[in-house]
Design a protein around this motif. Sequence first.
Motif, PDB file in Angstrom:
ATOM      1  N   VAL A  46      24.833  15.699  -8.414  1.00 44.19           N
ATOM      2  CA  VAL A  46      24.240  15.717  -9.762  1.00 44.19           C
ATOM      3  C   VAL A  46      23.032  16.652  -9.783  1.00 44.19           C
ATOM      4  O   VAL A  46      22.862  17.452 -10.705  1.00 44.19           O
ATOM      5  CB  VAL A  46      23.866  14.291 -10.222  1.00 44.19           C
ATOM      6  CG1 VAL A  46      22.978  14.320 -11.457  1.00 44.19           C
ATOM      7  CG2 VAL A  46      25.113  13.468 -10.482  1.00 44.19           C
ATOM      8  N   CYS A  47      22.199  16.574  -8.770  1.00 41.82           N
ATOM      9  CA  CYS A  47      21.015  17.438  -8.695  1.00 41.82           C
ATOM     10  C   CYS A  47      21.406  18.912  -8.567  1.00 41.82           C
ATOM     11  O   CYS A  47      20.817  19.772  -9.230  1.00 41.82           O
ATOM     12  CB  CYS A  47      20.122  17.015  -7.538  1.00 41.82           C
ATOM     13  SG  CYS A  47      19.250  15.462  -7.827  1.00 41.82           S
ATOM     14  N   LEU A  48      22.378  19.198  -7.717  1.00 43.47           N
ATOM     15  CA  LEU A  48      22.804  20.595  -7.554  1.00 43.47           C
ATOM     16  C   LEU A  48      23.390  21.152  -8.848  1.00 43.47           C
ATOM     17  O   LEU A  48      23.148  22.312  -9.200  1.00 43.47           O
ATOM     18  CB  LEU A  48      23.795  20.710  -6.404  1.00 43.47           C
ATOM     19  CG  LEU A  48      23.211  20.465  -5.017  1.00 43.47           C
ATOM     20  CD1 LEU A  48      24.319  20.476  -3.971  1.00 43.47           C
ATOM     21  CD2 LEU A  48      22.129  21.479  -4.679  1.00 43.47           C
ATOM     22  N   GLU A  49      24.132  20.339  -9.581  1.00 43.74           N
ATOM     23  CA  GLU A  49      24.667  20.786 -10.870  1.00 43.74           C
ATOM     24  C   GLU A  49      23.543  21.041 -11.864  1.00 43.74           C
ATOM     25  O   GLU A  49      23.563  22.015 -12.612  1.00 43.74           O
ATOM     26  CB  GLU A  49      25.642  19.756 -11.428  1.00 43.74           C
ATOM     27  CG  GLU A  49      26.276  20.211 -12.722  1.00 43.74           C
ATOM     28  CD  GLU A  49      27.331  19.252 -13.238  1.00 43.74           C
ATOM     29  OE1 GLU A  49      27.561  19.269 -14.456  1.00 43.74           O
ATOM     30  OE2 GLU A  49      27.911  18.500 -12.435  1.00 43.74           O
ATOM     31  N   TYR A  50      22.531  20.171 -11.861  1.00 48.05           N
ATOM     32  CA  TYR A  50      21.376  20.352 -12.738  1.00 48.05           C
ATOM     33  C   TYR A  50      20.677  21.684 -12.436  1.00 48.05           C
ATOM     34  O   TYR A  50      20.335  22.436 -13.346  1.00 48.05           O
ATOM     35  CB  TYR A  50      20.402  19.191 -12.575  1.00 48.05           C
ATOM     36  CG  TYR A  50      19.199  19.272 -13.483  1.00 48.05           C
ATOM     37  CD1 TYR A  50      19.211  18.688 -14.732  1.00 48.05           C
ATOM     38  CD2 TYR A  50      18.043  19.939 -13.075  1.00 48.05           C
ATOM     39  CE1 TYR A  50      18.105  18.772 -15.568  1.00 48.05           C
ATOM     40  CE2 TYR A  50      16.938  20.023 -13.902  1.00 48.05           C
ATOM     41  CZ  TYR A  50      16.986  19.440 -15.144  1.00 48.05           C
ATOM     42  OH  TYR A  50      15.875  19.544 -15.970  1.00 48.05           O
ATOM     43  N   ILE A  51      20.469  21.949 -11.162  1.00 48.87           N
ATOM     44  CA  ILE A  51      19.825  23.201 -10.767  1.00 48.87           C
ATOM     45  C   ILE A  51      20.673  24.396 -11.203  1.00 48.87           C
ATOM     46  O   ILE A  51      20.158  25.355 -11.781  1.00 48.87           O
ATOM     47  CB  ILE A  51      19.561  23.228  -9.246  1.00 48.87           C
ATOM     48  CG1 ILE A  51      18.486  22.194  -8.888  1.00 48.87           C
ATOM     49  CG2 ILE A  51      19.148  24.631  -8.786  1.00 48.87           C
ATOM     50  CD1 ILE A  51      18.313  21.955  -7.399  1.00 48.87           C
TER      51      ILE A  51
END
Length: 71
Positions: A46-51
Motif C-alpha cells: 500500500v505504501c509503495l503504491e502511494y509513493i
Amino acid sequence: MTNPFEREDGSYHVLVNAEGQYSLWPAYLDVPGGWEIRLTNETRPVCLEYIETNWRDMRPESLKQAEAAKK
C-alpha cells in the motif's frame, strides 16, 4: 537479520521531506528530523503504491524552483 525496509509483513509509514522526496519507513522506527508522515501504519505494498502514485516528479523542490526561475 531481515532488512526492515523489505519485510512484506511489516507496518510502514510514507514520509515526505521539505524537498518533496518520499520514503518508505518502518512504523516502529522514530521518524527522522525533517520528515513528516503522509501515510501511516500501512502494508508495504500500500505504501509503495502511494509513493508511486504521488511522487511523479523526482526532482527536488529546490531544483524545480531553480529551473522555473531560469525561464
